[in-house]
Design a protein around this motif. Structure first.
Motif, PDB file in Angstrom:
ATOM      1  N   TRP A  80       0.837  -1.211   0.000  1.00 12.91           N
ATOM      2  CA  TRP A  80       0.000   0.000   0.000  1.00 12.91           C
ATOM      3  C   TRP A  80       0.867   1.254   0.000  1.00 12.91           C
ATOM      4  O   TRP A  80       0.607   2.214  -0.732  1.00 12.91           O
ATOM      5  CB  TRP A  80      -0.930   0.008   1.207  1.00 12.91           C
ATOM      6  N   GLU A  83       2.365   1.767  -3.405  1.00 11.71           N
ATOM      7  CA  GLU A  83       1.360   2.262  -4.353  1.00 11.71           C
ATOM      8  C   GLU A  83       1.061   3.738  -4.114  1.00 11.71           C
ATOM      9  O   GLU A  83       0.779   4.493  -5.046  1.00 11.71           O
ATOM     10  CB  GLU A  83       0.078   1.443  -4.225  1.00 11.71           C
ATOM     11  N   THR A  84       1.143   4.177  -2.868  1.00 11.30           N
ATOM     12  CA  THR A  84       0.816   5.559  -2.512  1.00 11.30           C
ATOM     13  C   THR A  84       1.982   6.512  -2.758  1.00 11.30           C
ATOM     14  O   THR A  84       1.809   7.612  -3.305  1.00 11.30           O
ATOM     15  CB  THR A  84       0.383   5.643  -1.034  1.00 11.30           C
TER      16      THR A  84
END
Length: 770
Positions: free
Chosen positions: A533, A536-537
């Protein structure tokens, strides 16, 4: 007294509720009506000897004796009763002006045991509340005019009246009547099963027998047992013992035993499992209906301590069931109370739900308890009862009959009796109780039990179940299964099995692909998902500018972690936000790329060979992988492949034994790495006529090897008691033994029904369109 008469008496007594309505809650009615009913019954029982007791009291009063001494003197005047009242008053003489004080004085004039009954009802509180509501005089008057003398209502019928009052009380107070007493048809059946084998012995002169119920309720089982013996031999001496948790049920039981002339000091109040108040006692007959499926978490400490420190010197030596159901604890408690078989032995009748028959696999507490009971040859029979027989549940229930004095012809055997269809419908349901067993139904079971014989399924003359006539009925509905009665006899070892663990080899293929290398940028669990995550951020900033990017957004990141990654602890969150974790994953990627260059990206279906290749590549390139890195690297590049070669765990210095995992492989005897996902268990039926080795070998070669030739038996999984391979378990699959196959409806009949429905639908559609 007929059912109608005792119901009418109970209904008349309960009509006192009309006086209470408005001033008292519905849940309080029973707490007033029950003790007043007891008071009136005790008063009526004492009436014939009242004058003699009062005369004796005048003599004894002048002697200035202590209460115990006075009690012994006064009991001589009661004509055999074990209680008395020294007041000249009764309910009809209390007056109106000072009725509260007079009633309290009247109750205090009872003997100690009778007085205690009203204390458990907290009767004095309700006397005060009734007086404050100006209802005490009216309620007393109602009971004073109710004839509850033994000449009008026998002890047995009075028990039925109490049970009906309790049922009404339970309905109005969100309780279940089953918490207090057992339906009388079940009581009669269980009592007959326990006592009938001793009918001849019980008719002899001078017999003294004891009866015990650890969940006494209102005393129904104790009363029924005594009645059974007195019907056979009026001169027999029966001594009743019991313990009850509920104070009000205890009070009613104590009053009933008091009226029957029993020594009520043998009826105890308290939790039987955690505080057995009859520790040293053993009994001839025991009857019990413990609560179904009630957990014992509140007393877990005491039970586990007794099991751990006392073992078989305590009550729970064989094992402990799961905390969610204490039924088997009561069964073990009763077994510990069996009179020694050198002293005529003892017998047990206990009602249990289906769970104790089969819950728990081999080695579990439940299985070990069943093992102890069966291997000690204590179980005589299990009777399956119809459903909807109890006030508080409609589930399947069973009567277990146990004894340590089996007849020689019964030794090593267990009888299963299927009585699920032996019942009739009640005209009016009482709570969950919709079915009732007639005397003929009970006799059918007891005759079968007494004969100890196999009975092939017999069709019973019972009416068919009423079915709803709503909706369209099938022209060719599936015929209803006939209602049958059957019995089977088994050797006790037929309920046992030996659970062996079957292993199969791990088969791995390996390939160092670009996709596998790329996934190494994320650490294993618990970091893997949250790192994905974050990447991806924030993208590559996670690796390149961690301090600037992640720490600037720490509050946002922590909020997301708290919401979606709750398994992470604070220490792990700090590690996640540090540069070290991310950079170590980058370093692992670089090592993996170097190994890919040296080894290549071709698939290897022999992990044993691949490991040697990897070892050589590490040595040649000078790359070092610590244990954590190597584990992640191998997990990333390998996958299970049923076509691959088995993974060798180690080379053995012994002869091959493929049955137990020592295989001859490429010229060496080796042990393969087992695959946890392919691990399985097999239950091998016990057979004492052959050795364990022969038993499991024969089973394995017949049931396992033909289907999975590379399987073997895990010889490390052994039974704690006998030390043999496999863990012994016991279960009693009652329904499986009595299952009757019902063939499905013919396809032609189903097609005909579908055609008929389709035609009707088309006709209706045509009508709509027209």
């Amino acid at each position: 007294m007929t059912n109608t008469n005792f119901s009418q008496t109970a209904a008349f007594i309960w009509s006192v509720a009309d006086l209470l309505r408005g001033d008292f809650k519905q849940s309080q009615y029973g707490r007033i009506i029950l003790p007043f009913t007891l008071l009136r019954r005790l008063e009526c029982v004492l009436e014939p000897s009242k004058e003699a007791v009062l005369a004796q009291y005048e003599k004894v009063k002048a002697m200035n004796l202590p209460e115990d001494g006075m009690e012994k003197m006064l009991l001589r005047a009661t004509s055999g009763l074990s209680f008395y009242n020294t007041s000249p008053m009764n309910l009809s003489k209390l007056g109106q002006g000072d009725i509260k004080s007079n009633l309290e004085t009247y109750i205090q004039c009872f003997s100690k045991d009778a007085r205690e009954i009203f204390e458990h009802f907290r009767f004095d509180e309700f006397i005060g509340a009734l007086n404050d509501a100006n209802l005490l005089y009216k309620v007393v008057g109602k009971f004073a005019n109710t004839n509850l003398s033994p000449a009008k209502i026998s002890n047995h019928d009075m028990g039925l009246v109490f049970e009906e009052l309790i049922r009404r009380f339970a309905e109005g107070s969100n309780e279940t009547a089953g918490e207090h007493f057992t339906p009388r048809d079940i009581v009669r059946l269980t009592t007959s099963l326990v006592f009938m084998e001793d009918d001849d012995a019980l008719t002899k002169e001078g017999i003294i027998r004891t009866i015990y119920d650890p969940t006494a309720g209102t005393g129904g089982f104790l009363s029924s047992g005594m009645e059974y013996v007195y019907d056979l031999n009026p001169k027999a001496v029966m001594r009743a013992f019991g313990q009850e948790l509920n104070p009000e049920s205890y009070a009613i039981c104590k009053a009933d035993m008091l009226i029957k002339g029993q020594d009520v000091s043998r009826i105890k109040l308290g939790n039987t499992l955690s505080n057995d108040q009859l520790v040293t006692d053993q009994f001839d007959y025991m009857l019990s209906n413990p609560p179904f499926g009630v957990d014992w978490k509140k007393i877990e400490g005491e039970i586990k301590d007794e099991h751990t420190f006392k073992g078989f010197d305590g009550r729970f030596g064989p094992g402990l069931p799961r905390v969610s159901d204490g039924s088997l604890l009561f069964l073990m408690h009763l077994i510990s109370k069996l009179r020694d078989n050198t002293e005529n032995g003892g017998r047990i009748g206990i009602i249990l739900n289906g769970s104790p028959l089969f819950t728990g696999g081999a080695g579990s507490g439940e299985s070990e308890i069943r093992r102890y009971i069966l291997e000690a040859d204590l179980l005589e029979a299990i009777v399956a009862l119809p459903t909807d027989m109890f006030y508080n549940t409609g589930i399947a229930t069973y009567v277990w009959v146990l004894s340590n004095k089996k007849a020689a012809s019964h030794k090593g055997k267990v009888q299963l009796i299927n009585g699920v269809n032996l019942c009739g419908k009640m005209r009016k349901s009482l709570g969950s109780k919709r079915n009732v067993m007639s005397e003929m139904d009970i006799q059918t079971i007891t005759r079968c039990f007494g004969a100890f014989e196999t009975v092939e399924p017999q069709v019973l003359d019972k009416p068919a179940e009423q079915k709803s006539n709503r909706g369209r009925q099938s022209a060719s509905a599936k015929p209803e299964a006939p209602k049958t009665f059957a019995s089977k006899i088994f050797n006790h070892h037929e309920f046992g099995y030996r659970r062996i663990t079957i292993e199969r080899p791990l088969r791995l293929s390996a390939r160092i692909t670009d996709e596998a290398i790329e996934s190494l940028q994320y650490a294993p669990k618990p970091f893997n998902a949250v790192m994905r995550w974050l990447y991806e951020t924030f993208g590559n900033e996670c690796h390149q500018h961690l301090a600037d990017s992640l720490l600037e957004n720490e509050a946002v990141i922590r909020t997301r972690i708290k919401a979606d990654f709750k398994e992470l602890k604070e220490k792990q969150i700090k590690e996640l936000l540090s540069a070290k974790l991310w950079q170590s994953q980058l370093a692992l990627i670089e090592k993996a790329k170097a190994l890919q260059t040296e080894i290549g990206s071709e698939q290897s279906d022999d992990f044993n060979t691949f490991e040697l290749t990897l070892k050589a590549a590490l040595k040649k390139t000078g790359i070092t992988l610590d244990a954590k890195e190597k584990k992640q690297f191998l997990e990333t590049i390998t996958y299970k492949n049923p076509e691959a070669e088995p993974v060798v765990k180690k080379v053995l210095k012994e002869e091959e034994q493929p049955l137990y995992g020592a295989f001859l492989y490429k010229g060496k005897v080796v042990e393969f790495q087992p695959d946890g996902d392919l691990r399985d268990n097999e239950n091998v039926p016990l057979d004492p006529s052959v050795s364990t080795t022969t038993l499991i070998k024969t089973y394995f070669n017949r049931e396992v090897a033909p289907h999975v030739p590379d399987a073997w038996i895990n010889a490390d999984k052994c039974d704690e008691k006998d030390g043999e391979i496999g863990i012994v378990g016991y279960e009693i699959p009652f329904n499986r033994h009595f299952y009757q196959y019902q063939p499905p409806r013919a396809l032609e009949a189903i097609d005909a029904d579908l055609d008929a429905v389709s035609k009707r639908i088309m006709t209706l559609l045509a009508e709509v369109h027209s």
